[in-house]
Design a protein around this motif. Structure first.
Motif, mmCIF file in Angstrom:
data_model
loop_
_atom_site.group_PDB
_atom_site.id
_atom_site.type_symbol
_atom_site.label_atom_id
_atom_site.label_comp_id
_atom_site.label_asym_id
_atom_site.label_seq_id
_atom_site.Cartn_x
_atom_site.Cartn_y
_atom_site.Cartn_z
ATOM 1 N N HIS A 17 47.329 -57.564 -39.907
ATOM 2 C CA HIS A 17 46.368 -58.627 -40.228
ATOM 3 C C HIS A 17 46.964 -59.998 -39.940
ATOM 4 O O HIS A 17 47.583 -60.625 -40.796
ATOM 5 N N SER A 103 36.382 -59.784 -32.369
ATOM 6 C CA SER A 103 35.377 -60.044 -33.394
ATOM 7 C C SER A 103 34.064 -60.355 -32.700
ATOM 8 O O SER A 103 34.011 -61.227 -31.829
ATOM 9 N N LYS A 129 37.214 -56.898 -35.977
ATOM 10 C CA LYS A 129 37.306 -57.580 -37.260
ATOM 11 C C LYS A 129 35.935 -58.101 -37.685
ATOM 12 O O LYS A 129 35.229 -58.743 -36.900
ATOM 13 N N LEU A 159 37.802 -53.465 -39.145
ATOM 14 C CA LEU A 159 38.477 -54.082 -40.283
ATOM 15 C C LEU A 159 37.526 -55.073 -40.938
ATOM 16 O O LEU A 159 37.007 -55.982 -40.281
ATOM 17 N N HIS A 161 36.906 -57.904 -43.945
ATOM 18 C CA HIS A 161 37.387 -58.732 -45.050
ATOM 19 C C HIS A 161 36.703 -58.272 -46.322
ATOM 20 O O HIS A 161 35.489 -58.032 -46.356
#
Length: 295
Positions: A17, A103, A129, A159, A161
């Protein structure tokens, strides 16, 4: 899938990360207002935004590999992202230590799906992400499902958040960022509907740590990364699960550059983690998940 460019046997750790905060042209990944709020939240006042070349040198010096990404939140913020292609190409120049993630804003619909497929096929991207609070969507929103379907088919991780974010903290209205979208329980729907998708829940998920642990223990392909917090502040239940039920599914992450791996690892050394579990968290679990082990 394995990546012969990275020799896992020579690494001390894999940081899953890290953030590309600035492009080659000097364009920031977020607006100055949101960056400033993040710096204040992490007490990282005036921290320097390293280039990807500098990040590579930093991790190479420490015999570590790092996953690198930005956040595409153009729909919600109006702020242009850093190019996924630029990040992937910069990481490719340092393929011995850097692993590119991309992303894609889920609001981009079919165009985003096409982009995701192209980034993996043509640019070597190894994962994606999502930041639901900044991107202003609930993880279980069907709008995002075509994108998840493509990522699942491509065989790379997603991934997310989770938990509170320093981005927008202290800004009036939180800069428009809604924390509710980052409850890890919302990702449970994704894990159900895309059972082969590898999912990483990023961060100790304050105030929803128990929800994250529940999802990760219940769903076989859901992992947790430990980024964004100094280990000395980890909730006790997170340490307990990392030492036992989730010992094969917990991953080292720093949140570099706002938290350095040097600081994170120094505090992790003092944590009550079993000796046989430490290498799993620091390297082995990530190497397996990211396909970095040679066949």
């Amino acid at each position: 899938m394995s990546d012969p460019a990275i020799d896992v046997t020579t690494l001390t750790a894999i940081d899953v990360h890290t953030h590309a905060e600035v492009s080659k042209s000097g364009h920031g990944a977020l607006s100055p207002e949101l960056f400033g709020a993040s710096e204040e939240y992490f007490k990282a006042h005036g921290h320097r935004q390293p280039t990807i070349d500098e990040m590579a040198a930093y991790y190479r010096d420490r015999r570590m590999a790092a996953v690198v990404f930005t956040v595409d939140a153009e729909h919600a913020t109006g702020h242009p992202r850093i190019s996924n292609e630029e990040i992937a190409e910069s990481c490719a120049a340092h393929c011995d230590v850097l692993v590119p993630f991309a992303s894609v804003d889920p609001h981009k619909g079919r165009a985003g799906v096409r982009e995701a497929r192209r980034l993996v096929a043509e640019h070597g991207v190894r994962g994606f992400k999502f930041h639901p609070s900044i991107q202003a969507f609930s993880p279980g929103d069907r709008m995002a499902y075509p994108l998840y379907e493509a990522i699942e088919e491509l065989g790379v991780p997603a991934l997310f958040h989770t938990g509170q974010t320093g981005i927008g903290a202290g800004v009036p209205g939180g800069g428009g960022i809604r924390l509710k979208y980052s409850n890890p329980l919302l990702v449970d729907d994704v894990a159900v509907d895309f059972p082969e998708l590898r999912v990483i829940l990023a961060h100790p998920s304050f105030p929803w740590q128990d929800e994250a642990l529940a999802v990760a223990t219940h769903k076989p392909h859901v992992y947790i990364d430990l980024s964004g917090w100094s280990p000395k502040y980890f909730p006790p239940q997170l340490v307990r699960y990392a030492n036992s039920l989730l010992k094969d599914k917990v991953l080292f992450g720093s949140d570099y550059p706002v938290i350095t791996p040097d600081r994170w690892l120094a505090d992790f050394e003092k944590l009550d983690i079993k000796p046989e579990v430490r290498p799993k968290i620091l390297k082995d679990n990530a190497a397996r998940l990211l396909g970095l082990l040679k066949d």
